[in-house]
Write a protein that holds these residues in place. Structure first.
Motif, PDB file in Angstrom:
ATOM      1  N   LYS A  65       0.847  -1.198   0.000  1.00  0.00           N
ATOM      2  CA  LYS A  65       0.000   0.000   0.000  1.00  0.00           C
ATOM      3  C   LYS A  65       0.879   1.244   0.000  1.00  0.00           C
ATOM      4  O   LYS A  65       0.934   1.995   0.963  1.00  0.00           O
ATOM      5  N   THR A  66       1.562   1.459  -1.097  1.00  0.00           N
ATOM      6  CA  THR A  66       2.476   2.590  -1.218  1.00  0.00           C
ATOM      7  C   THR A  66       1.725   3.804  -1.736  1.00  0.00           C
ATOM      8  O   THR A  66       1.027   3.732  -2.734  1.00  0.00           O
ATOM      9  N   LEU A  67       1.883   4.919  -1.067  1.00  0.00           N
ATOM     10  CA  LEU A  67       1.307   6.181  -1.511  1.00  0.00           C
ATOM     11  C   LEU A  67       2.381   6.951  -2.268  1.00  0.00           C
ATOM     12  O   LEU A  67       3.456   7.224  -1.733  1.00  0.00           O
ATOM     13  N   LEU A  68       2.112   7.257  -3.521  1.00  0.00           N
ATOM     14  CA  LEU A  68       3.059   8.002  -4.351  1.00  0.00           C
ATOM     15  C   LEU A  68       2.430   9.323  -4.769  1.00  0.00           C
ATOM     16  O   LEU A  68       1.280   9.365  -5.191  1.00  0.00           O
ATOM     17  N   ASN A  69       3.176  10.386  -4.639  1.00  0.00           N
ATOM     18  CA  ASN A  69       2.774  11.687  -5.154  1.00  0.00           C
ATOM     19  C   ASN A  69       3.710  12.028  -6.290  1.00  0.00           C
ATOM     20  O   ASN A  69       4.928  11.938  -6.139  1.00  0.00           O
ATOM     21  N   VAL A  70       3.162  12.433  -7.424  1.00  0.00           N
ATOM     22  CA  VAL A  70       3.966  12.736  -8.597  1.00  0.00           C
ATOM     23  C   VAL A  70       3.857  14.230  -8.885  1.00  0.00           C
ATOM     24  O   VAL A  70       2.780  14.803  -8.863  1.00  0.00           O
ATOM     25  N   ASN A  71       4.988  14.863  -9.144  1.00  0.00           N
ATOM     26  CA  ASN A  71       5.042  16.297  -9.408  1.00  0.00           C
ATOM     27  C   ASN A  71       5.652  16.522 -10.787  1.00  0.00           C
ATOM     28  O   ASN A  71       6.822  16.254 -11.009  1.00  0.00           O
ATOM     29  N   PHE A  72       4.834  17.024 -11.700  1.00  0.00           N
ATOM     30  CA  PHE A  72       5.318  17.336 -13.050  1.00  0.00           C
ATOM     31  C   PHE A  72       5.551  18.832 -13.204  1.00  0.00           C
ATOM     32  O   PHE A  72       5.488  19.366 -14.296  1.00  0.00           O
ATOM     33  N   GLY A  73       5.816  19.512 -12.095  1.00  0.00           N
ATOM     34  CA  GLY A  73       6.102  20.938 -12.143  1.00  0.00           C
ATOM     35  C   GLY A  73       5.009  21.807 -11.561  1.00  0.00           C
ATOM     36  O   GLY A  73       5.147  23.026 -11.534  1.00  0.00           O
ATOM     37  N   GLN A  74       3.933  21.208 -11.082  1.00  0.00           N
ATOM     38  CA  GLN A  74       2.857  22.007 -10.501  1.00  0.00           C
ATOM     39  C   GLN A  74       3.254  22.576  -9.134  1.00  0.00           C
ATOM     40  O   GLN A  74       2.659  23.528  -8.661  1.00  0.00           O
TER      41      GLN A  74
END
Length: 85
Positions: A65-74
């Motif tokens: 149950k891995t929580l990943l946050n992805v940031n593409f520059g926002q």
């Protein structure tokens, strides 16, 4: 977790300590220099590597149950891109 480059069974190309809860991992692409680089908590993991000759497919994964946050520059990046260039 581990960072892997161009080899799904080994991460020998990009040495990294095991990732921990709260770590921020980054991947950068420098199109001018044709290089890929990896960061952890705002610091380079190792020197950039040249683009491979085959196509590049970027993926992110986790176990259980891995929580990943992805940031593409926002949001601002932890790694200082201006200082890098």
């Amino acid at each position: 977790g581990t960072v892997r480059f161009n080899n799904r069974y080994s991460c020998a190309d990009v040495p990294s300590q095991q990732c921990s809860k709260g770590d921020t991992m980054g991947l950068g692409i420098d199109y001018e220099q044709q290089e890929i680089f990896f960061t952890r908590n705002g610091k380079l993991i190792k020197a950039p590597v040249k683009f491979p000759t085959q196509p590049v497919y970027i993926s992110i994964g986790g176990r259980n149950k891995t929580l990943l946050n992805v940031n593409f520059g926002q949001k601002p990046f932890r790694f200082n891109l201006t200082q890098y260039m």
